[in-house]
Scaffold this motif. Structure first.
Motif, PDB file in Angstrom:
ATOM      1  N   ARG A  73       0.909  -1.210  -0.048  1.00 55.19           N
ATOM      2  CA  ARG A  73      -0.099   0.129   0.081  1.00 55.19           C
ATOM      3  C   ARG A  73       1.061   1.146   0.016  1.00 55.19           C
ATOM      4  NH1 ARG A  73      -2.454  -2.202   4.354  1.00 55.19           N
ATOM      5  NH2 ARG A  73      -3.832  -3.640   3.817  1.00 55.19           N
ATOM      6  N   ALA A  77       0.949   4.189  -2.999  1.00 57.21           N
ATOM      7  CA  ALA A  77       0.878   5.601  -2.561  1.00 57.21           C
ATOM      8  C   ALA A  77       2.016   6.489  -3.152  1.00 57.21           C
ATOM      9  CB  ALA A  77       0.833   5.671  -1.221  1.00 57.21           C
ATOM     10  N   HIS A  80       1.792   6.719  -6.849  1.00 54.47           N
ATOM     11  CA  HIS A  80       0.551   7.772  -7.038  1.00 54.47           C
ATOM     12  C   HIS A  80       1.091   9.039  -7.002  1.00 54.47           C
ATOM     13  CE1 HIS A  80      -3.106   9.319  -7.592  1.00 54.47           C
ATOM     14  NE2 HIS A  80      -3.093  10.007  -6.461  1.00 54.47           N
TER      15      HIS A  80
END
Length: 123
Positions: A73, A77, A80
């Motif tokens: 995760r 992130a 992104h």
């Protein structure tokens, strides 16, 4: 060792044999029942131990799964954020290139010149 019973004849002999047989069968049944109980206790003990090991392994796997999930995760992130920065850079570059093209076109217009390199194939 069983004491020797004197040989008797007829009905009395049959009763003694029947009593002996029932005693033997009762002993065998009791012995078998005890062994079956011992086996059941052994099975329960082993099963409990194995279930405990399985639970411990499951907890470890769940913990590792959570760690790996959190790392992934976090990576997602970061990707992104990096993609957003790259997109912003591309948009900034686009805006700058449009501004440069408009300024250049205004200079050509002011000077009354035609650009030497035309990106329009129809002219």
């Amino acid at each position: 060792m069983e004491p020797n019973i004197p040989i008797q004849r007829g009905e009395e002999q049959s009763k003694v044999i029947k009593a002996w047989k029932e005693l033997k069968i009762t002993k065998v049944n009791n012995k078998t029942q005890k062994k079956l109980l011992d086996i059941s206790e052994w099975e329960k003990k082993k099963t409990t131990k194995i279930e405990s090991q399985l639970a411990r392994i499951q907890r470890k796997m769940d913990s590792k799964k959570m760690e790996k999930s959190e790392k992934l995760r976090s990576k997602k992130a970061a990707v992104h954020v990096k993609a957003q920065k790259k997109k912003a850079d591309v948009q900034t570059r686009r805006a700058q290139e449009i501004l440069d093209a408009e300024e250049e076109a205004a200079r050509f217009q002011a000077a009354g010149q035609i650009p030497k390199k035309s990106s329009f194939s129809c002219f």
